[in-house]
Design a protein around this motif. Structure first.
Motif, mmCIF file in Angstrom:
data_model
loop_
_atom_site.group_PDB
_atom_site.id
_atom_site.type_symbol
_atom_site.label_atom_id
_atom_site.label_comp_id
_atom_site.label_asym_id
_atom_site.label_seq_id
_atom_site.Cartn_x
_atom_site.Cartn_y
_atom_site.Cartn_z
ATOM 1 N N THR A 19 0.784 -1.618 -0.434
ATOM 2 C CA THR A 19 -0.621 0.113 -0.138
ATOM 3 C C THR A 19 0.883 1.533 -0.131
ATOM 4 O O THR A 19 2.367 1.157 0.273
ATOM 5 N N PRO A 20 0.031 2.337 -0.723
ATOM 6 C CA PRO A 20 0.861 3.544 -0.151
ATOM 7 C C PRO A 20 2.151 3.768 0.817
ATOM 8 O O PRO A 20 2.399 4.604 1.214
ATOM 9 N N LYS A 21 0.663 3.752 2.107
ATOM 10 C CA LYS A 21 1.003 4.282 3.161
ATOM 11 C C LYS A 21 2.430 3.008 3.959
ATOM 12 O O LYS A 21 3.039 3.980 4.225
ATOM 13 N N THR A 22 2.282 2.187 2.999
ATOM 14 C CA THR A 22 3.695 1.255 3.613
ATOM 15 C C THR A 22 4.927 1.672 3.645
ATOM 16 O O THR A 22 5.856 1.724 3.485
ATOM 17 N N SER A 24 5.181 4.813 2.753
ATOM 18 C CA SER A 24 5.625 6.377 3.136
ATOM 19 C C SER A 24 6.270 6.051 4.811
ATOM 20 O O SER A 24 7.129 6.725 4.504
ATOM 21 N N ARG A 25 5.709 4.429 4.997
ATOM 22 C CA ARG A 25 7.033 4.124 6.845
ATOM 23 C C ARG A 25 8.205 4.221 6.430
ATOM 24 O O ARG A 25 8.641 4.233 6.830
ATOM 25 N N ASN A 28 9.778 7.202 5.241
ATOM 26 C CA ASN A 28 9.106 8.556 6.954
ATOM 27 C C ASN A 28 10.195 8.076 7.983
ATOM 28 O O ASN A 28 10.079 8.585 8.800
ATOM 29 N N ARG A 57 3.858 16.951 2.347
ATOM 30 C CA ARG A 57 5.003 15.904 3.319
ATOM 31 C C ARG A 57 4.545 17.211 4.986
ATOM 32 O O ARG A 57 3.905 16.768 5.603
ATOM 33 N N ARG A 60 1.518 18.681 5.422
ATOM 34 C CA ARG A 60 0.077 17.193 5.947
ATOM 35 C C ARG A 60 1.077 17.387 7.579
ATOM 36 O O ARG A 60 -0.255 17.024 8.363
#
Length: 340
Positions: A19-22, A24-25, A28, A57, A60
């Protein structure tokens, strides 16, 4: 994915199969991800040439960007270019990037540029104030902890750190140097408006040197010129006076760039000149140009160091740092007036 489109976070996620969230993790470093997944994500990031949108980022999450904003009045003035070089030298060593823009010496343009920088959530702001600017609109940013340093000229309507040259002392020294070589009719060519901080303070130094020598000031010898052309016009007008000046004190580099050619065109090698601020090739002129030399690189470094100190948590009272200037005799300021 089209070859001409910049890769996105979603492109990286799709290629890796997460996923995009992964993604991002991983980028970041703000959440649990397995070592194998982290390795795959970083490999695809490198393969696609993906670059995170740090500005988006930071907006946000409410963080500041890794940039410092610098506003100057004139990109074409070598003085401000050297100031910027001094700033960049210091902030680069801290991993910060310098953003720079010109106000064109207009308050509205300065305000708009600062607003643009603030929208990027810059880490710090350095400003050479435009003539007549009011900086009260920055109070909320100052209260929220934004490091702010004014350069070359103090800010207005706001208490903040500043770094300036020894303007009054330098002008007083330069004019006293002309007086010591026998001059009593000394013209002053300053920037506009007359209320501009550097113009006002340097004129005060000029007047103080005259006063200390017992010379009555002559308002006819004090003129304004914002560029070399206007300075040249002023020189020709002053030389045409019934009692013309025997020496010129050019109160900034652009004034000097007008005074020297105008005297040469008039064939007046007998008129002394001292300029405030050095100029390229000053030493190869005949005679060499005597100047009160500023240190713009040191000003830039001092301002950047003060900004970084604030960024590191220094909450002491605002300070104004004064960078010394130096008289550099090369010949033009040592000419003596001809006996009439």
């Amino acid at each position: 994915m089209a070859g001409t489109r910049r890769p996105t976070l979603a492109d990286v996620a799709e290629r890796v199969g997460v996923t995009p969230k992964t993604v991002s993790r991983v980028l970041n470093e703000d959440g649990p991800v397995s070592a194998a997944t982290r390795e795959k994500v970083l490999a695809v990031v490198e393969e696609l040439g993906f670059r995170p949108n740090l500005m988006a980022r930071n907006m946000r999450v409410g963080a500041r960007d890794s940039t410092v904003g610098l506003v100057v009045p004139d990109m074409g003035n070598p003085f401000f270019g050297t100031v910027a070089g001094g700033v960049e030298q210091v902030v680069r060593d801290r991993g910060l990037t310098l953003l720079m823009g010109s106000s064109g010496e207009r308050q509205e343009a300065e305000h708009a540029l600062i607003t643009t920088f603030l929208a990027r959530r810059i880490s710090g702001l350095l400003v050479v104030p435009a003539a007549g600017s009011d900086h009260r609109f920055l109070r909320r940013e100052r209260e929220s902890g934004l490091p702010l340093v004014f350069l070359d000229r103090p800010g207005s309507g706001l208490t903040a750190d500043a770094v300036v040259s020894a303007n009054e002392e330098g002008a007083r020294t330069g004019v006293a140097h002309l007086i010591a070589h026998g001059h009593r009719r000394i013209a002053f060519i300053g920037d506009r408006p007359a209320t501009l901080y550097t113009r006002k303070i340097r004129q005060r130094g000029y007047q103080k040197a005259l006063q200390e020598a017992g010379i009555a000031p002559d308002p006819a010898l004090v003129v304004t010129a914002h560029d070399p052309y206007a300075a040249g016009v002023a020189v020709r007008r002053l030389l045409a006076l019934a009692d013309p000046p025997t020496a010129f004190f050019a109160a900034n580099n652009f004034a000097t760039l007008g005074v020297v050619p105008a005297l040469a065109e008039a064939g007046r090698r007998d008129v002394a000149v001292v300029g405030f601020d050095d100029i390229p090739l000053a030493g190869v002129l005949e005679p060499g140009l005597t100047v009160v030399a500023q240190d713009p690189a040191a000003m830039g470094r001092a301002a950047a160091e003060q900004l970084l100190a604030r960024l590191d948590g220094d909450r002491s009272r605002a300070v104004t740092r004064t960078v010394p200037v130096a008289l550099v005799p090369r010949g033009s300021g040592e000419l003596r007036p001809e006996t009439r």
